[in-house]
Scaffold this motif. Structure first.
Motif: not given
Length: 279
Positions: A51, A73, A98
Motif C-alpha cells: 500500500a 493504493a 500492510h
C-alpha cells in the motif's frame, strides 16, 4: 478457511520461499522497526504488493533486485486478489505488505477468506503498531500502576461504521489510555465525545506519520486537540493518544518490588537485599 492456515516455513534454501501469500506488517513507517521475520520475507519474496500511500518506499530496500513490486493504493481488492492468486499458482511467493500491524484496521479478514476459498496458502506476520511506536517516541508506559491499567484502541464512525456498543463517548467513560485511529477527518466531533468524560486538561499526543521523514508529534490538552490538528493541517495517518499516563506520574509496579513474591523470586525486605549484596 482453517485448511489454509498452515504454518509455512522457509525452504532449505534461505533465499527461497514456498509459493504462498505472506501477509506482513510493515510497522508505522520506520524501516528499522520491521521485524526480523518481515525483513527475511521481503528479502526472499518473488512478488511484493504494498500500500504505497501508507508505506514509505525505503522499506522496500531489502527486497530482491529482481522482485516484482506492485503498488496497490489505487487498486480495489477485486484487482489485487487475482494478482496474488495468479502469482502463487505460478509457483511464486507473494508478500502482501500492510502498514502497522495486520491485526488492526488492515482489512485482511476479507483477503484471508478469499485466499482460503481459492485454496491459496497464507500466513500472517505481525508488525509494530502506531500506538506502540508512539509510546516509545513519547517515552511513556501506557499502563501506570494506580493510574491507568487499560488501553483502548478505537476509531470514530466514518465511512466505516462503528457499532453502537463501541461508540466513542461510551469508551471515553473508562478514562483509560485511549488510542484513536483513523479519525483525523472527524476530529472536532471526536473531541466533543471525549470531553464528555475526560477532563479538558487531559494530555493528548497527536502523532502524524510516525516513523516517516516528516513525522510530527505534538502534545496538547484535550481542549486544544482539534485546533492543533487544523493548525498543523494534518490529514490521514494521524494517531491520537489520550491518556493520563502522559502526565508526570510516580506509580510503581509490584513486579520488581522487594516485597512482591512470585514463582521465580521469594519476597524479601530491602535489608535482606543489602545483606545479599554484601555477600
Amino acid at each position: 478457511m482453517s485448511e489454509s492456515i498452515n504454518v509455512l516455513s522457509f525452504s532449505k534454501y534461505p533465499n527461497l520461499l514456498e509459493p504462498a501469500v505472506y501477509i506482513v506488517g510493515a510497522g508505522p513507517g520506520d524501516p528499522d522497526l520491521l521485524t526480523v521475520r518481515a525483513q527475511k520475507l521481503l528479502a526472499a519474496a518473488d512478488v511484493i504488493l504494498f500500500a504505497d500511500s501508507l508505506i514509505p518506499e525505503q522499506i522496500l530496500a531489502v527486497c530482491r533486485p529482481d522482485a516484482e513490486i506492485i503498488k496497490t493504493a489505487n487498486r480495489t481488492l477485486e484487482e489485487i486478489l487475482p494478482l496474488m492468486i495468479d502469482a502463487v499458482r505460478s509457483h511464486k511467493s507473494v508478500v502482501r505488505l500492510h502498514s502497522g500491524d495486520p491485526s488492526l484496521y488492515s482489512a485482511i479478514h476479507e483477503q484471508m477468506q478469499l485466499l482460503a476459498d481459492a485454496n491459496i496458502p497464507f500466513e500472517v506476520t505481525p508488525g509494530i503498531s502506531a500506538f506502540q511506536s508512539a509510546a516509545a517516541k513519547l517515552k511513556i508506559e501506557l499502563t501506570v500502576p494506580g493510574l491507568v491499567q487499560t488501553i483502548i484502541l478505537t476509531r470514530i464512525s466514518g465511512r466505516t461504521h462503528v457499532p453502537d456498543t463501541e461508540e466513542l463517548a461510551s469508551l471515553a467513560a473508562h478514562q483509560a489510555s485511549l488510542c484513536l485511529y483513523l479519525s483525523v477527518s472527524h476530529i472536532t466531533e471526536a473531541q466533543g465525545k471525549l470531553l464528555e468524560h475526560y477532563d479538558p486538561d487531559t494530555p493528548v499526543a497527536i502523532c502524524y506519520r510516525l516513523g516517516w521523514p516528516d513525522e510530527k508529534i505534538r502534545v496538547v490538552t484535550l481542549a486544544q486537540m482539534a485546533n492543533c490538528t487544523h493548525e498543523e493541517k494534518l490529514r490521514r495517518t494521524t494517531l491520537y493518544v489520550i491518556s493520563p499516563a502522559l502526565l508526570p506520574v510516580s506509580g510503581r509496579s509490584c513486579l520488581y518490588h522487594p516485597e512482591h513474591n512470585h514463582l521465580f523470586r521469594s519476597s524479601h525486605s530491602l535489608g535482606s537485599d543489602t545483606t545479599e549484596l554484601r555477600m
